[in-house]
Design a protein around this motif. Sequence first.
Motif, PDB file in Angstrom:
ATOM      1  N   PRO A   1      44.787  41.580  46.421  1.00 11.46           N
ATOM      2  CA  PRO A   1      45.819  42.306  47.192  1.00 11.46           C
ATOM      3  C   PRO A   1      47.378  41.924  46.905  1.00 11.46           C
ATOM      4  N   SER A   2      47.902  43.159  47.046  1.00  7.99           N
ATOM      5  CA  SER A   2      49.441  43.157  46.879  1.00  7.99           C
ATOM      6  C   SER A   2      50.187  44.263  47.723  1.00  7.99           C
ATOM      7  N   ASN A   3      51.563  43.949  47.968  1.00 13.11           N
ATOM      8  CA  ASN A   3      52.272  44.915  48.900  1.00 13.11           C
ATOM      9  C   ASN A   3      53.205  45.674  47.973  1.00 13.11           C
ATOM     10  N   ILE A   4      53.031  46.891  48.170  1.00 14.68           N
ATOM     11  CA  ILE A   4      54.147  47.973  47.322  1.00 14.68           C
ATOM     12  C   ILE A   4      55.335  47.929  48.202  1.00 14.68           C
ATOM     13  N   GLU A   5      56.488  47.391  47.717  1.00 17.84           N
ATOM     14  CA  GLU A   5      57.554  47.130  48.409  1.00 17.84           C
ATOM     15  C   GLU A   5      58.665  48.347  48.244  1.00 17.84           C
ATOM     16  N   SER A   6      58.781  48.593  46.787  1.00 15.65           N
ATOM     17  CA  SER A   6      59.525  49.571  46.264  1.00 15.65           C
ATOM     18  C   SER A   6      58.991  51.169  45.868  1.00 15.65           C
ATOM     19  N   ARG A   7      59.508  52.086  46.716  1.00 16.12           N
ATOM     20  CA  ARG A   7      59.070  53.373  46.568  1.00 16.12           C
ATOM     21  C   ARG A   7      60.455  54.173  46.621  1.00 16.12           C
ATOM     22  N   TYR A   8      60.411  55.193  45.809  1.00 17.47           N
ATOM     23  CA  TYR A   8      61.470  55.908  45.633  1.00 17.47           C
ATOM     24  C   TYR A   8      61.505  57.416  45.892  1.00 17.47           C
ATOM     25  N   MET A   9      62.604  58.059  45.982  1.00 19.33           N
ATOM     26  CA  MET A   9      62.482  59.148  46.635  1.00 19.33           C
ATOM     27  C   MET A   9      61.743  60.463  45.882  1.00 19.33           C
ATOM     28  N   GLU A  10      61.682  60.007  44.448  1.00 20.07           N
ATOM     29  CA  GLU A  10      60.687  61.224  43.666  1.00 20.07           C
ATOM     30  C   GLU A  10      59.183  60.554  43.906  1.00 20.07           C
ATOM     31  N   LYS A  11      59.139  59.862  44.485  1.00 26.37           N
ATOM     32  CA  LYS A  11      57.459  59.410  44.718  1.00 26.37           C
ATOM     33  C   LYS A  11      57.213  58.346  43.586  1.00 26.37           C
ATOM     34  N   SER A  12      58.155  57.857  42.910  1.00 28.00           N
ATOM     35  CA  SER A  12      57.641  56.713  41.903  1.00 28.00           C
ATOM     36  C   SER A  12      57.727  55.528  42.847  1.00 28.00           C
ATOM     37  N   LYS A  13      57.041  54.565  42.144  1.00 27.66           N
ATOM     38  CA  LYS A  13      57.174  53.245  42.866  1.00 27.66           C
ATOM     39  C   LYS A  13      56.821  52.160  41.773  1.00 27.66           C
ATOM     40  N   VAL A  14      57.269  50.820  42.234  1.00 28.63           N
ATOM     41  CA  VAL A  14      57.031  49.579  41.445  1.00 28.63           C
ATOM     42  C   VAL A  14      55.731  49.254  42.236  1.00 28.63           C
ATOM     43  N   TYR A  15      54.712  48.935  41.267  1.00 32.05           N
ATOM     44  CA  TYR A  15      53.350  48.505  41.820  1.00 32.05           C
ATOM     45  C   TYR A  15      53.136  47.170  41.496  1.00 32.05           C
ATOM     46  N   PRO A  16      52.982  46.294  42.250  1.00 31.38           N
ATOM     47  CA  PRO A  16      52.703  44.848  42.075  1.00 31.38           C
ATOM     48  C   PRO A  16      51.258  44.769  41.805  1.00 31.38           C
ATOM     49  N   PHE A  17      50.682  44.534  40.557  1.00 33.29           N
ATOM     50  CA  PHE A  17      49.430  44.402  40.155  1.00 33.29           C
ATOM     51  C   PHE A  17      49.191  42.723  40.133  1.00 33.29           C
ATOM     52  N   SER A  18      48.462  42.125  41.520  1.00 31.48           N
ATOM     53  CA  SER A  18      48.286  40.812  41.396  1.00 31.48           C
ATOM     54  C   SER A  18      46.787  40.634  41.088  1.00 31.48           C
ATOM     55  N   PHE A  19      46.410  39.505  40.170  1.00 28.11           N
ATOM     56  CA  PHE A  19      45.175  39.154  40.054  1.00 28.11           C
ATOM     57  C   PHE A  19      45.041  37.823  39.715  1.00 28.11           C
ATOM     58  N   GLN A  20      43.730  37.319  39.733  1.00 28.72           N
ATOM     59  CA  GLN A  20      43.315  36.024  39.517  1.00 28.72           C
ATOM     60  C   GLN A  20      42.437  35.910  38.131  1.00 28.72           C
TER      61      GLN A  20
ATOM     62  N   LEU B   1      34.761  25.350  37.214  1.00 27.20           N
ATOM     63  CA  LEU B   1      35.442  26.535  37.242  1.00 27.20           C
ATOM     64  C   LEU B   1      37.060  26.417  37.616  1.00 27.20           C
ATOM     65  N   TRP B   2      37.843  26.969  36.887  1.00 26.66           N
ATOM     66  CA  TRP B   2      39.306  26.894  36.998  1.00 26.66           C
ATOM     67  C   TRP B   2      39.914  28.179  37.502  1.00 26.66           C
ATOM     68  N   THR B   3      41.152  28.257  37.805  1.00 31.61           N
ATOM     69  CA  THR B   3      41.716  29.430  37.925  1.00 31.61           C
ATOM     70  C   THR B   3      43.277  29.606  38.021  1.00 31.61           C
ATOM     71  N   ALA B   4      43.816  30.806  37.988  1.00 33.67           N
ATOM     72  CA  ALA B   4      45.273  30.870  37.994  1.00 33.67           C
ATOM     73  C   ALA B   4      45.443  32.157  38.520  1.00 33.67           C
ATOM     74  N   MET B   5      46.666  32.448  39.133  1.00 35.29           N
ATOM     75  CA  MET B   5      47.068  33.783  39.780  1.00 35.29           C
ATOM     76  C   MET B   5      48.477  34.218  38.862  1.00 35.29           C
ATOM     77  N   PHE B   6      48.189  35.628  38.731  1.00 28.77           N
ATOM     78  CA  PHE B   6      49.404  36.368  37.901  1.00 28.77           C
ATOM     79  C   PHE B   6      49.670  37.690  38.779  1.00 28.77           C
ATOM     80  N   GLU B   7      51.018  38.000  38.601  1.00 31.85           N
ATOM     81  CA  GLU B   7      51.328  39.320  39.010  1.00 31.85           C
ATOM     82  C   GLU B   7      52.107  39.941  37.816  1.00 31.85           C
ATOM     83  N   ALA B   8      51.690  41.320  37.806  1.00 30.43           N
ATOM     84  CA  ALA B   8      52.309  42.388  36.842  1.00 30.43           C
ATOM     85  C   ALA B   8      53.025  43.198  37.534  1.00 30.43           C
TER      86      ALA B   8
END
Length: 133
Positions: A39-58, A117-124
């Motif tokens: 899960p992620s939270n979209i914080e940046s939305r713009y007037m022309e309906k574009s957005k910065v989409y944080p894609f979090s993943f493990q 099992l090992w893990t790491a978390m990332f966000e694009a």
Amino acid sequence: MDFLSRLKEHIEGLSFTPSVAEIGLYREDGDSLAIRPAPSNIESRYMEKSKVYPFSFQVLMHNRNNFVAYETIEELTGKLDNLNSRAILSSDGSFVLVSFHCTTTPNFVQKTSYGVLWTAMFEAELYIQGGNG
């Protein structure tokens, strides 16, 4: 948006990772690597309906050998942290990669009946043009 499939292809193309990256669940009966969107939270939305989409993943790395699992997830973290924005390109124009970074460094999860099992978390951060995605 085709980011997950493009990320999967990118990881599968690295010389030190398994040739198939699973989505969601790792293979419990063998060596495997899995990408699990988080899960992620979209914080940046713009007037022309574009957005910065944080894609979090493990990323989950499962291997019979504990040290191999650790070394692989460490090497993957080194390759993905601060990945160049041109390293993963959309094939359908649905996103532009803005930034890519590790949010949680590699850590041990558990011993399994097969191995370890090992893990790491990332966000694009992805820029999504208005009207897409």
